[in-house]
Every structure is written in structure tokens, then in C-alpha cells.
Design a protein around this motif. Structure first.
Motif, PDB file in Angstrom:
ATOM      1  N   SER A 313       1.081  -1.423   1.797  1.00  0.00           N
ATOM      2  CA  SER A 313       1.107  -3.128   2.198  1.00  0.00           C
ATOM      3  C   SER A 313       0.409  -3.741   1.177  1.00  0.00           C
ATOM      4  N   GLU A 314      -0.929  -3.357   0.780  1.00  0.00           N
ATOM      5  CA  GLU A 314      -1.737  -3.928  -0.120  1.00  0.00           C
ATOM      6  C   GLU A 314      -1.147  -4.172  -1.692  1.00  0.00           C
ATOM      7  N   ALA A 315      -0.348  -3.168  -2.042  1.00  0.00           N
ATOM      8  CA  ALA A 315       0.327  -3.105  -3.307  1.00  0.00           C
ATOM      9  C   ALA A 315       1.454  -4.106  -3.343  1.00  0.00           C
ATOM     10  N   ARG A 316       2.351  -3.970  -2.239  1.00  0.00           N
ATOM     11  CA  ARG A 316       3.452  -5.017  -2.138  1.00  0.00           C
ATOM     12  C   ARG A 316       2.797  -6.396  -2.004  1.00  0.00           C
ATOM     13  N   ALA A 317       1.791  -6.790  -1.555  1.00  0.00           N
ATOM     14  CA  ALA A 317       1.586  -8.059  -1.360  1.00  0.00           C
ATOM     15  C   ALA A 317       0.762  -8.697  -2.748  1.00  0.00           C
ATOM     16  N   LYS A 318       0.268  -7.458  -3.395  1.00  0.00           N
ATOM     17  CA  LYS A 318      -0.129  -7.868  -4.921  1.00  0.00           C
ATOM     18  C   LYS A 318       1.025  -7.605  -5.890  1.00  0.00           C
ATOM     19  N   ASN A 319       2.166  -7.409  -5.601  1.00  0.00           N
ATOM     20  CA  ASN A 319       3.336  -7.376  -6.330  1.00  0.00           C
ATOM     21  C   ASN A 319       2.968  -6.029  -7.678  1.00  0.00           C
ATOM     22  N   ASP A 320       2.212  -5.036  -6.976  1.00  0.00           N
ATOM     23  CA  ASP A 320       1.590  -3.965  -8.116  1.00  0.00           C
ATOM     24  C   ASP A 320       2.836  -3.026  -7.905  1.00  0.00           C
ATOM     25  N   GLN A 321       3.665  -2.928  -8.760  1.00  0.00           N
ATOM     26  CA  GLN A 321       4.830  -1.940  -8.838  1.00  0.00           C
ATOM     27  C   GLN A 321       4.231  -0.704  -9.103  1.00  0.00           C
ATOM     28  N   ALA A 322       3.340  -0.300  -9.636  1.00  0.00           N
ATOM     29  CA  ALA A 322       2.757   1.060  -9.834  1.00  0.00           C
ATOM     30  C   ALA A 322       2.223   1.479  -8.542  1.00  0.00           C
ATOM     31  N   GLY A 323       1.325   0.509  -7.987  1.00  0.00           N
ATOM     32  CA  GLY A 323       0.774   1.128  -6.599  1.00  0.00           C
ATOM     33  C   GLY A 323       1.755   1.136  -5.629  1.00  0.00           C
ATOM     34  N   VAL A 324       2.900   0.483  -5.476  1.00  0.00           N
ATOM     35  CA  VAL A 324       3.809   0.761  -4.605  1.00  0.00           C
ATOM     36  C   VAL A 324       4.501   2.112  -4.904  1.00  0.00           C
ATOM     37  N   ALA A 325       4.631   2.138  -5.920  1.00  0.00           N
ATOM     38  CA  ALA A 325       5.391   3.734  -6.298  1.00  0.00           C
ATOM     39  C   ALA A 325       4.595   4.953  -5.868  1.00  0.00           C
ATOM     40  N   ALA A 326       3.092   4.599  -6.315  1.00  0.00           N
ATOM     41  CA  ALA A 326       2.164   5.536  -5.873  1.00  0.00           C
ATOM     42  C   ALA A 326       1.891   5.807  -4.545  1.00  0.00           C
ATOM     43  N   ALA A 327       1.996   4.633  -3.542  1.00  0.00           N
ATOM     44  CA  ALA A 327       1.983   4.731  -2.122  1.00  0.00           C
ATOM     45  C   ALA A 327       3.154   5.491  -1.631  1.00  0.00           C
ATOM     46  N   GLU A 328       4.289   4.886  -2.119  1.00  0.00           N
ATOM     47  CA  GLU A 328       5.565   5.649  -1.582  1.00  0.00           C
ATOM     48  C   GLU A 328       5.583   7.018  -1.817  1.00  0.00           C
ATOM     49  N   ARG A 329       5.027   7.590  -2.915  1.00  0.00           N
ATOM     50  CA  ARG A 329       5.170   8.936  -3.162  1.00  0.00           C
ATOM     51  C   ARG A 329       4.218   9.672  -2.246  1.00  0.00           C
ATOM     52  N   ASP A 330       2.980   9.163  -1.947  1.00  0.00           N
ATOM     53  CA  ASP A 330       2.196   9.693  -1.052  1.00  0.00           C
ATOM     54  C   ASP A 330       2.729   9.764   0.329  1.00  0.00           C
ATOM     55  N   LEU A 331       3.292   8.814   0.849  1.00  0.00           N
ATOM     56  CA  LEU A 331       3.852   8.722   2.177  1.00  0.00           C
ATOM     57  C   LEU A 331       4.982   9.808   2.248  1.00  0.00           C
ATOM     58  N   ALA A 332       5.778   9.984   1.110  1.00  0.00           N
ATOM     59  CA  ALA A 332       7.087  10.659   1.316  1.00  0.00           C
ATOM     60  C   ALA A 332       6.449  12.009   1.317  1.00  0.00           C
ATOM     61  N   ALA A 333       5.335  12.511   0.629  1.00  0.00           N
ATOM     62  CA  ALA A 333       4.927  13.953   0.864  1.00  0.00           C
ATOM     63  C   ALA A 333       4.218  14.297   2.090  1.00  0.00           C
ATOM     64  N   LEU A 334       3.587  13.061   2.701  1.00  0.00           N
ATOM     65  CA  LEU A 334       2.887  13.287   3.756  1.00  0.00           C
ATOM     66  C   LEU A 334       3.874  13.705   4.889  1.00  0.00           C
ATOM     67  N   ARG A 335       4.999  12.621   5.124  1.00  0.00           N
ATOM     68  CA  ARG A 335       5.937  12.697   5.960  1.00  0.00           C
ATOM     69  C   ARG A 335       6.814  14.119   5.725  1.00  0.00           C
ATOM     70  N   ALA A 336       7.162  14.561   4.765  1.00  0.00           N
ATOM     71  CA  ALA A 336       7.671  15.862   4.300  1.00  0.00           C
ATOM     72  C   ALA A 336       7.083  16.971   4.883  1.00  0.00           C
ATOM     73  N   LYS A 337       5.715  16.830   4.688  1.00  0.00           N
ATOM     74  CA  LYS A 337       4.895  17.876   4.969  1.00  0.00           C
ATOM     75  C   LYS A 337       4.831  17.830   6.791  1.00  0.00           C
ATOM     76  N   ARG A 338       4.938  16.738   7.350  1.00  0.00           N
ATOM     77  CA  ARG A 338       4.767  16.744   8.783  1.00  0.00           C
ATOM     78  C   ARG A 338       5.978  17.380   9.522  1.00  0.00           C
ATOM     79  N   GLU A 339       7.391  16.922   8.674  1.00  0.00           N
ATOM     80  CA  GLU A 339       8.654  17.648   9.111  1.00  0.00           C
ATOM     81  C   GLU A 339       8.915  19.019   9.137  1.00  0.00           C
ATOM     82  N   VAL A 340       7.986  19.671   8.153  1.00  0.00           N
ATOM     83  CA  VAL A 340       8.207  21.096   8.217  1.00  0.00           C
ATOM     84  C   VAL A 340       7.049  21.768   9.111  1.00  0.00           C
ATOM     85  N   GLN A 341       6.050  21.087   9.710  1.00  0.00           N
ATOM     86  CA  GLN A 341       5.449  21.604  10.388  1.00  0.00           C
ATOM     87  C   GLN A 341       5.926  22.090  12.008  1.00  0.00           C
ATOM     88  N   PRO A 342       5.293  23.020  12.337  1.00  0.00           N
ATOM     89  CA  PRO A 342       5.840  23.461  13.783  1.00  0.00           C
ATOM     90  C   PRO A 342       5.216  22.479  14.775  1.00  0.00           C
TER      91      PRO A 342
END
Length: 342
Positions: A313-342
Motif C-alpha cells: 500500500s505504501e509503495a503504491r501511494a508513492k508510485n514506487d514501482q520497484a517497491g510494489v514489485a518487491a512487496a508483491e513478490r513477498d506476498l505471493a511467496a507467503l500466500r503460496a507457503k500458506r496454501e501448501v501448509q496443512p
């Protein structure tokens, strides 16, 4: 730091002031016998210091925690003394500088301790109903007529109380689950914004100092028990999804044998039968706990998701595209990890 968090920092404490406060409190702790000479990495300390967040300080929280600390001292074979502070950053810095070795942290500060203070999670809290999660809430004075729709309409018509910047339920959860999805920045939405503990915010709502404040379900339980008249004057208008409960964090470089004694103490405390187990359960009941459940830092992954969402949210508010990409990668990795956990 978001515009909102920056505003809070300017309003209530400069970074220099916060650093000075943390340094002063840590130096004070060292002067009371918490210095590095007794807790060198990997060495068996002559005593342990246990961090406890307390808005009211030792006078109110001390009697609740002291029986547990006394039992811990006996179980691990070294004295355990408390260190009370009303600010999460002070407690995290105390652990980072090895002035405290064991801590009770809510989930966001526990994550901070793991990431930057050589912290290691060994247990998580379970409440009397068997839950190891709790909820963030938004509270108003009963009968005020303030609804969630009116809050979200903004218009700078209400005074708002939020938690410590490191508070999971007082700040991170409301931003993640309530304000960020709607594009709301609290200091642009409300007439005034003040930062305080859950207890102080609840009192401020009940007495009309602020119109709305963040709180949590744990604070509600304590209020109903300790001050039912105050509790009867406020009501929830929003409840978050479940948040991981508080945890027990220790310095990862403690002597291995001592670490195992600490782990065993928490995981067996209040368990079993007989008068001693019953006495320990009464100690836990005073803290509104029923037991400590084994955990490691993966139990903090839902909080990591909240942190990543806030960064996005902070990166989008600043129009920080690199920050947006990094945060999206982190979120995708965490959500993928959650989906494979029992």
C-alpha cells in the motif's frame, strides 16, 4: 514509513527522542545488573531478564507475572527478573542489545525481534477458551451513534485513537484489514489521531476524549474483569479476522541447555494433575491464558503477510514501482507457503 506513521512519529515522539528513550531505558536496565558481562553469547548467564509490555507499569502487571517468573527461576536454575516498558521498540532494542533474554511479545514485535534482535520463538499463547488467536477491534462509546459506515465516510469529523506503531492489533491489523483496502489514510480521514496503548485508548473512548479507537479482544476481557463499569461504556463496531496470539521469544544465542529448560518450562506449565499443576493454572488464569503451545517463527507468517500488504500500500501511494514489485513478490511467496501448509 507511511504518511500516517510519519505523522504519528512527528506528533508524539521524534526519532531522536525515541532513540534517546530506548537508550536511556536500556542503559538503566544495564545499570540494574542486566549488562552484557553476565549474558555473553552462548554462555550460561547468572540471571535472565524477561521483557513485559505494560502500559501501566510494574505496579499493575507485576503481581500477575511475578508468580510465573518465580516458577521459571526454579525450573531453569537461574533468577529471572522482569523488565517492564510501555513501548515495544524499547523492548525490542533491549533484546537486540542482549539486555533482556526472554520476552512476551505480541505477534508484530515478535516478528521484529526475530528479524533484528536475534530472537527465536519457542511458544505461543493459548487463551482460556483454547484459542491461539485473537482479534483487533474498533471501539466507540456505547450510545454514541457512531457506526462503521460513518467512520469510513471520513470527513475529519472524529477524533481517533490508534495503537503503538509496532502493535499488531492496535495498528497493523486495522490498516491491513480495514483502512488500506479502502484507500483510507487515518490522518487524512480523522480530525485528530493520537497513539496510545489499548488500555489508554479504551479509557479515552469511554470518557469522551476520543470518539473511536483501536483495541483488541484480549483487552476487552481484561477490562470486563478489572473495570466492568468502564467496559460497559464502550462497544465494538468492527472486528478483524483472527490474528496470531502473543508468543514467547528468547535470544537464539542462549546456552543450548538453558534454551531447552526454558522451552520445557513453558510447554509443561499448568499441565498435568495435582495441586502444583492446579496452582500453575491459577497463575495462567490471572494472565488470561490456559497454556503455552509449541511454536516457531512460522506461526508469524500471517503477520508477515500483513506487513507485506502494508508495504504494498505504501509503495503504491508513492508510485514506487520497484517497491510494489518487491512487496508483491513477498506476498505471493507467503500466500503460496500458506496454501501448501496443512
Amino acid at each position: 514509513m507511511s504518511q500516517f506513521q510519519a505523522s504519528l512519529t512527528r506528533r508524539f515522539m521524534s526519532k531522536a527522542g525515541a532513540a534517546a528513550l530506548g537508550a536511556a531505558m536500556i542503559l538503566g536496565l544495564a545499570s540494574c545488573g542486566g549488562g552484557d558481562e553476565k549474558t555473553a553469547a552462548g554462555a550460561m548467564p547468572s540471571e535472565l531478564t524477561f521483557s513485559i509490555l505494560s502500559a501501566e507499569g510494574q505496579a499493575s502487571s507485576g503481581p500477575l507475572w511475578q508468580p510465573l517468573l518465580d516458577d521459571m527461576s526454579k525450573a531453569v536454575g537461574v533468577p529471572v527478573k522482569p523488565f517492564f516498558a510501555g513501548n515495544y521498540n524499547v523492548l525490542i532494542e533491549a533484546m537486540r542489545f542482549n539486555q533482556t533474554q526472554v520476552a512476551w511479545f505480541s505477534a508484530k514485535p515478535a516478528l521484529e525481534a526475530v528479524d533484528r534482535a536475534q530472537g527465536e520463538v519457542i511458544a505461543r499463547i493459548v487463551d482460556p477458551e483454547g484459542r491461539d488467536s485473537y482479534t483487533s477491534t474498533l471501539v466507540v462509546r456505547k450510545g454514541s451513534g457512531i457506526t462503521l459506515d460513518k467512520v469510513l465516510a471520513c470527513g475529519k469529523q472524529y477524533d481517533f485513537g490508534i495503537g503503538d506503531a509496532q502493535s499488531t492489533s492496535g495498528t497493523l491489523a486495522p490498516l491491513t484489514f480495514l483502512f488500506n483496502p479502502r484507500g483510507i489514510v487515518p490522518n487524512q480521514c480523522f480530525k485528530t489521531v493520537r497513539s496510545a496503548s489499548h488500555q489508554a485508548n479504551a479509557f479515552a473512548v469511554a470518557t469522551g476524549v476520543v470518539d473511536i479507537a483501536t483495541s483488541n479482544s484480549v483487552n476487552t476481557v481484561f477490562m470486563r474483569r478489572e473495570n466492568p463499569q468502564l467496559a460497559s461504556q464502550i462497544e465494538d463496531i468492527w472486528v478483524s479476522p483472527p490474528i496470531p496470539e502473543s508468543g514467547i521469544v528468547i535470544r537464539e544465542d542462549l546456552d543450548p541447555a538453558l534454551k531447552e529448560k526454558l522451552r520445557s518450562f513453558f510447554l509443561t506449565y499448568g499441565q498435568g494433575q495435582g495441586p502444583e499443576a492446579e496452582r500453575q493454572r491459577q497463575v495462567l488464569a490471572g494472565l488470561n491464558y490456559s497454556m503455552f503451545r509449541a511454536a516457531d517463527d512460522t506461526y508469524l507468517d500471517p503477520v508477515r503477510e500483513m506487513v507485506a500488504d502494508q508495504k504494498l500500500s505504501e509503495a503504491r501511494a508513492k508510485n514506487d514501482q520497484a517497491g510494489v514489485a518487491a512487496a508483491e513478490r513477498d506476498l505471493a511467496a507467503l500466500r503460496a507457503k500458506r496454501e501448501v501448509q496443512p
